[in-house]
Write an enzyme that holds these catalytic residues in place. Structure first.
Site, short mmCIF file in Angstrom:
data_model
loop_
_atom_site.label_atom_id
_atom_site.label_comp_id
_atom_site.label_asym_id
_atom_site.label_seq_id
_atom_site.Cartn_x
_atom_site.Cartn_y
_atom_site.Cartn_z
N SER A 102 54.20 58.59 19.65
CA SER A 102 53.46 59.31 18.62
C SER A 102 52.41 58.43 17.95
O SER A 102 51.61 58.92 17.15
CB SER A 102 54.42 59.82 17.56
OG SER A 102 55.10 58.72 16.94
N PRO A 128 53.34 52.21 1.08
CA PRO A 128 52.67 52.67 2.30
C PRO A 128 52.98 54.12 2.66
O PRO A 128 52.12 54.80 3.23
CB PRO A 128 53.18 51.71 3.38
CG PRO A 128 54.45 51.14 2.83
CD PRO A 128 54.27 51.09 1.36
N SER A 137 51.29 62.82 8.02
CA SER A 137 52.35 62.47 8.95
C SER A 137 51.72 61.75 10.14
O SER A 137 50.54 61.97 10.45
CB SER A 137 53.08 63.73 9.43
OG SER A 137 53.86 63.45 10.58
N HIS A 186 25.75 63.04 57.27
CA HIS A 186 26.81 62.37 58.05
C HIS A 186 26.43 60.92 58.38
O HIS A 186 26.89 60.37 59.38
CB HIS A 186 27.11 63.13 59.35
CG HIS A 186 27.51 64.55 59.15
ND1 HIS A 186 28.83 64.95 59.05
CD2 HIS A 186 26.77 65.68 59.03
CE1 HIS A 186 28.88 66.25 58.88
NE2 HIS A 186 27.64 66.73 58.86
N SER A 316 25.97 34.37 47.78
CA SER A 316 26.99 33.73 48.60
C SER A 316 27.07 32.25 48.27
O SER A 316 26.05 31.59 48.05
CB SER A 316 26.67 33.91 50.09
OG SER A 316 27.57 33.15 50.89
N SER A 317 28.29 31.72 48.27
CA SER A 317 28.49 30.29 48.09
C SER A 317 28.30 29.54 49.40
O SER A 317 28.24 28.31 49.41
CB SER A 317 29.90 30.02 47.56
OG SER A 317 30.88 30.49 48.50
N LYS A 322 21.14 34.53 50.51
CA LYS A 322 21.73 35.87 50.52
C LYS A 322 21.78 36.43 49.10
O LYS A 322 22.16 35.74 48.16
CB LYS A 322 23.15 35.80 51.09
CG LYS A 322 23.79 37.16 51.37
CD LYS A 322 25.11 36.97 52.11
CE LYS A 322 25.69 38.31 52.56
NZ LYS A 322 26.17 39.10 51.41
N VAL A 323 21.37 37.68 48.94
CA VAL A 323 21.39 38.35 47.65
C VAL A 323 22.11 39.68 47.81
O VAL A 323 21.82 40.44 48.74
CB VAL A 323 19.96 38.59 47.11
CG1 VAL A 323 20.02 39.30 45.76
CG2 VAL A 323 19.22 37.27 46.97
N ASN A 324 23.04 39.95 46.93
CA ASN A 324 23.88 41.15 47.06
C ASN A 324 23.52 42.22 46.03
O ASN A 324 22.95 41.91 44.97
CB ASN A 324 25.35 40.75 46.88
CG ASN A 324 25.84 39.80 47.96
OD1 ASN A 324 25.36 39.85 49.08
ND2 ASN A 324 26.78 38.94 47.61
N GLU A 329 27.59 47.49 42.86
CA GLU A 329 28.99 47.16 43.09
C GLU A 329 29.80 47.21 41.79
O GLU A 329 30.93 47.71 41.77
CB GLU A 329 29.10 45.76 43.71
CG GLU A 329 28.60 45.71 45.15
CD GLU A 329 28.54 44.30 45.71
OE1 GLU A 329 28.26 44.16 46.90
OE2 GLU A 329 28.78 43.33 44.95
#
Length: 478
Positions: A102, A128, A137, A186, A316-317, A322-324, A329
């Site tokens: 609750s 309180p 309540s 498709h 990439s390491s 390389k570029v993503n 993502e």
């Protein structure tokens, strides 16, 4: 507040409370009982609880039926609650989100902290339950706070973020109106389209997401405040709930109303399930958009290479250069989280029993997290990805012209069976559709040029703002 640990009492007996904290025995019991996730109430929910407590105190202080809350007490409670609402005491709310269903533990945490803060102001003890929680309540305050928090997050955070993304997509639709490319169904070659038409479709998906969410907002904004423990309004003075809700609506500008049926609003959380479903649908739209961007930007040599996404970081390491597609993502991962959150919300919503649903805290957590994630991801997608996309106009047109699917436009002139033979020969030999038709002398060059006009194909059957097409362009377009 510094000093030795103190011993306090509640209805179950004595509890040792750490020094330096403003919470009391019920909060301490919850801390010890629920060491589950380390997750705390969302900031939006603490804001909503603070606002409700502040306005409830002000209304209580004006009612003769609540003698325990005098005007000085009401003012002290309201001032303390306002501090809670703005985040001045967030470190005083340690209760895990996985708690009594609750939300009573967090509700009493708020009551105890406000009571201590108000007592410091008054120089006298504030209770309180009897004073901070007067006319209230857990079963009406905590769900009402959840609904208030979700309503505000939808209206003030998420909808503007989605509207921003839709505007950016509409702008790119105009930018790319003349970029003819291969359509795909498709994942296979299909009749040509323009890149602008595709981006217009994405914008419409986002706009429809806004519309779905907007419909949910007033339903989520119906509060069961005043229903008390089971919906009957026991111990709630006449007019209390209406006045509190009216004050909340005035100060927030949100479409907050008293629930039409307090029994339905206390026993069920259908409006939250409804809102979560709208978020899930939008998350599904985001996955489609993100994946399309990833496909079109794939390459740069071995993929489609029709668009170039902004280069934000090395990909990439191990593989230099390389570029993503990092932003799409991230957006897809956010969508996955939101879809999972919705599954939890839907199951939790199904678990209402008689006059109470005991899954409210986890519903609140998942919904507010989903709203925050989708808002942030939408702005990120708009500003760090969509706005900076460049189209390789020549590559797009080359793909469209090389696609056997352009032969579809020949159907009214040559018939389906003959066109099927043309397509099969084109695929088998590697010759273009145009070359095959001319070699077989099925049409004159002039008629063939007219029928295989790619720009005209993209306008077939389209009306309205997308009907026009810009002249052919070469090179990159941003």
């Amino acid at each position: 507040m510094a000093g030795p640990d103190r011993v306090e009492r509640d209805s179950l007996g004595e509890v040792t409370v750490p020094s330096g904290v403003r919470w009391g025995p019920q909060t301490q019991r919850a801390v010890e009982n629920f060491p589950v996730s380390g997750l705390r109430l969302e900031r939006r929910l603490l804001w909503a609880l603070g606002l409700i407590k502040a306005e409830a105190a002000r209304v209580n202080g004006s009612l003769r039926d609540v003698p325990a809350v005098t005007k000085p007490v009401a003012e002290a409670i309201a001032a303390a609650a306002e501090e809670v609402a703005v985040g001045d005491h967030d470190d005083q709310f340690p209760v895990d989100i996985f708690q009594t269903g609750s939300g009573t533990s967090s509700h009493m945490n708020v009551n105890e902290v406000i009571a201590n803060l108000a007592g410091e102001r008054l120089g006298a003890q504030v209770h309180p339950n009897d004073q901070v929680n007067a006319s209230q309540s857990s079963n009406d305050v905590f769900p009402s706070a959840v609904h208030l928090a979700v309503t505000a997050a939808l209206a003030d955070d998420l909808i503007p973020a989605l509207a921003h993304l839709a505007r950016v997509l509409r702008r790119r639709r105009r930018d790319f109106a003349g970029v003819v490319k291969a359509g795909r169904t498709h994942l296979m070659d299909a009749a040509p389209v323009t890149l602008g038409q595709e981006f217009g479709g994405y914008a419409t998906q986002v706009e429809q997401g806004v519309a779905r969410i907007e419909v949910c907002v007033p339903r989520v904004g119906a509060l069961n405040l005043g229903g008390s423990a089971v919906g009957t309004g026991l111990n709630v003075p006449k007019g209390f709930a209406g006045r509190v809700i009216g004050r909340l609506a005035d100060r927030t500008g949100l479409p907050l109303t008293a629930a039409r049926d307090p029994f339905a609003a206390t026993g069920a959380r259908d409006a939250l399930v409804d809102a979560s479903g709208a978020l899930r649908t939008y998350a599904v739209s985001l996955v489609k958009i993100a994946n399309d961007l990833r496909w079109m930007g794939s390459g740069p040599r071995a993929g489609l290479g029709e668009i170039a996404l902004p280069e934000l970081q090395p990909g990439s390491s191990m593989m230099p250069g390389k570029v993503n597609p990092v932003v799409p993502e991230v957006v897809a991962q956010v969508a996955a989280q939101v879809i999972g959150n919705d599954a939890t919300v839907a199951f939790a919503g199904s678990q209402g029993a008689f006059e109470m649903n005991v899954y409210v805290p986890v519903m609140a957590r998942n919904l507010l997290e989903s709203i925050r994630l989708l808002g942030n991801a939408s702005r990120l997608l708009a500003d760090r990805c969509i706005a900076g996309i460049e189209a390789d106009v020549a590559r797009c047109r080359e793909n469209a012209e090389a696609s056997p699917a352009v032969a579809t436009a020949l159907n009214p002139h040559l018939g389906y069976e003959v066109v099927a033979e043309v397509v099969q020969e084109s695929v088998r030999t590697g010759r273009s559709v145009r070359d095959v038709v001319l070699r077989r002398r099925l049409m004159t060059p002039r008629d063939l040029d007219r029928v295989l006009d790619l720009d005209a194909m993209t306008r077939g059957g389209v009306i309205g703002e997308q009907a026009g097409a810009a002249p052919r362009r070469k090179g990159r377009q941003s």
